[in-house]
Write an enzyme that holds these catalytic residues in place. Structure first.
Site, PDB file in Angstrom:
ATOM      1  N   GLU A 182     -14.082  71.067-157.399  1.00  0.00           N
ATOM      2  CA  GLU A 182     -14.348  69.539-157.369  1.00  0.00           C
ATOM      3  C   GLU A 182     -13.223  68.974-157.932  1.00  0.00           C
ATOM      4  O   GLU A 182     -12.819  67.823-157.414  1.00  0.00           O
ATOM      5  CB  GLU A 182     -15.590  69.287-158.138  1.00  0.00           C
ATOM      6  CG  GLU A 182     -16.953  69.794-157.757  1.00  0.00           C
ATOM      7  CD  GLU A 182     -17.309  69.441-156.417  1.00  0.00           C
ATOM      8  OE1 GLU A 182     -16.536  68.419-155.860  1.00  0.00           O
ATOM      9  OE2 GLU A 182     -18.013  70.237-155.717  1.00  0.00           O
ATOM     10  N   HIS A 206     -12.275  70.098-147.698  1.00  0.00           N
ATOM     11  CA  HIS A 206     -12.494  71.440-147.492  1.00  0.00           C
ATOM     12  C   HIS A 206     -11.690  71.858-146.424  1.00  0.00           C
ATOM     13  O   HIS A 206     -10.989  71.232-145.828  1.00  0.00           O
ATOM     14  CB  HIS A 206     -14.114  71.496-147.006  1.00  0.00           C
ATOM     15  CG  HIS A 206     -14.899  71.223-148.091  1.00  0.00           C
ATOM     16  ND1 HIS A 206     -16.038  70.189-148.014  1.00  0.00           N
ATOM     17  CD2 HIS A 206     -15.195  71.548-149.321  1.00  0.00           C
ATOM     18  CE1 HIS A 206     -16.734  69.874-148.772  1.00  0.00           C
ATOM     19  NE2 HIS A 206     -16.196  70.798-149.738  1.00  0.00           N
ATOM     20  N   GLU A 234     -15.517  67.563-141.255  1.00  0.00           N
ATOM     21  CA  GLU A 234     -16.876  68.032-140.505  1.00  0.00           C
ATOM     22  C   GLU A 234     -16.631  69.371-140.153  1.00  0.00           C
ATOM     23  O   GLU A 234     -15.705  69.855-139.669  1.00  0.00           O
ATOM     24  CB  GLU A 234     -17.139  67.177-139.539  1.00  0.00           C
ATOM     25  CG  GLU A 234     -17.935  66.032-139.695  1.00  0.00           C
ATOM     26  CD  GLU A 234     -18.367  65.390-138.355  1.00  0.00           C
ATOM     27  OE1 GLU A 234     -19.135  65.782-137.955  1.00  0.00           O
ATOM     28  OE2 GLU A 234     -17.761  64.369-138.084  1.00  0.00           O
TER      29      GLU A 234
HETATM   30 ZN    ZN Z   1     -16.376  70.658-151.837  1.00  0.00          ZN
END
Ligand code: ZN
Length: 400
Positions: A226, A235, A240
């Site tokens: 985080e 990510h 997506e």
């Molecule tokens: Zn994450």
């Protein structure tokens, strides 16, 4: 009617999915509702694209260290979640271990990528001064009646059973509270706008390394993930899943199609263009704590860039004074940002040699700081971030 119910339940599971990290869902939701956050995100995406193209970098040297003040807000409904100071300290220790490239399990990184690890220079410390200037242990404790308060927007509001943040320009706020839907934690991707919910939310079962921390989330690495988001990292599969062409803005992470869970075997290939497959042991995948092992050099450098641009005030914060450390000299720098003269009030006894270093790591000037007021002329320097340092102290100065 039945099909409507199916659609509604699909929408509900889509909105409140089972992903361990809710950062993208929360950030996308906020961006759809807030003009200012959207505009600030656009600026940050531009910066990320410039970074990816290799035209923008913080160019910090490996020895630069930046202290980042942290406040932990424990918001608990059940007493078991009023976690101990030792558990909080174990989380800070885990953050500093992984951000300084000191993790003892780095030999588990496949050799093709092991050289990519890097010390970020970021040092997280619990604040020892609160926003009113009083000494603190960097932890607040609030009893609440709100169930799963981390799923709501109440956690950051005292009036709704949570607790208001400490000024976000000087502290990273971390709320440790109940979150439902199997979510372990989330934050909001950085924007150049100031948002009231700026900070990180963590479930007690994934926070720290002892106490309520529960395997496989008991190595403190959910917060490492985080914190990566907090400083702008995406990510590995980009914004997506389902494509091999969604960028995470990093040149040294392979293309990746979707998230990995648990602890896969190397190589695990989700995009045919990548011989070595997914970098599933990177902190920005979803693998469990014992298999999430490192940030790459590009990821570290991007976090440094975000820190020194949109979050630079964190490095000027006086929320960690270190006054508890005996005999330490104090330096106060003002004004900062500056355009003509920077004054340093130095309370030490012996004089200190200093150097002023630009973003390329070049020395702009050197001199000596004596007890009392010292002045450095910066009016001929180009606008930007400079590092003023002595042997045992440093501060970033913004020249404008
Ligand atoms: Zn994450």
């Amino acid at each position: 009617m039945r099909s409507l119910l199916i659609i509604l339940s699909f929408l509900a599971s889509h909105l409140y999915g089972q992903e361990p990290c809710a950062t993208m869902m929360r950030s996308n939701d906020l961006e759809s509702r807030s003009e200012s956050y959207h505009a600030g995100m656009e600026e940050m995406r531009n910066m990320a694209s410039q970074f990816e193209a290799g035209v923008l970098n913080a160019n910090l040297r490996g020895t630069d260290e930046m202290v980042i003040p942290v406040v932990v807000h424990v918001v608990y409904r059940e007493d078991v979640n009023n976690i101990s100071m030792e558990q909080i300290n174990s989380q800070i220790e885990a953050l500093n271990r992984d951000f300084s490239w000191s993790q003892s399990d780095k030999d588990k990184i496949p050799s093709v990528w092991r050289d990519l690890g890097k010390n970020s220079g970021l040092i997280f410390k619990l604040a020892d001064k609160d926003p009113d200037g009083n000494f603190t242990n960097g932890v607040t404790r609030t009893k609440t009646n709100v169930e799963n308060i981390g799923d709501t927007n109440a956690y950051y509001r005292t009036s709704r059973g949570g607790i208001d943040p400490w000024v976000q320009s000087h502290y990273i706020n971390i709320w440790v509270c109940e979150i439902g839907n199997n979510t372990l934690g989330y934050t909001y991707l950085p924007s150049t706008s100031a948002e009231p919910n700026d900070g990180i939310v963590m479930a007690p079962r994934a926070f720290g390394m002892i106490g309520t921390a529960t395997p496989p989330y008991d190595k403190g690495r959910t917060l490492v993930h985080e914190m990566g988001h907090y400083f702008g990292l995406r990510h590995l599969w980009g914004t997506e899943e389902g494509e091999c062409t969604n960028t995470d803005y990093m040149n040294d992470t392979p293309w990746q199609n979707e998230a990995n869970f648990g602890c896969p075997n190397f190589p695990t290939v989700s995009c045919p263009s990548e011989d070595d497959g997914d970098m599933f042991m990177n902190f920005m995948d979803y693998t469990r704590d014992t298999c999430a092992l490192f940030f790459t050099t590009n990821q570290v450098e991007f976090m440094q860039l975000v820190l020194l641009t949109s979050k630079v005030t964190l490095t000027h914060s006086e929320a960690v004074t270190g006054l508890a450390e005996q005999g330490r000299a104090e330096f106060n720098v003002f004004p900062n940002p500056a355009s003509n003269i920077v004054t340093i009030n130095f309370t030490g006894v012996e004089s200190n040699a200093y150097s002023l270093i630009n973003a390329l790591g070049q020395i702009e000037s050197i001199g000596k700081l004596n007890q009392g007021l010292n002045q450095i002329d910066v009016h001929e320097l180009k606008a930007g971030v400079y590092l003023l340092k002595t042997d045992n102290w440093h501060e970033h100065i913004v020249v404008q």
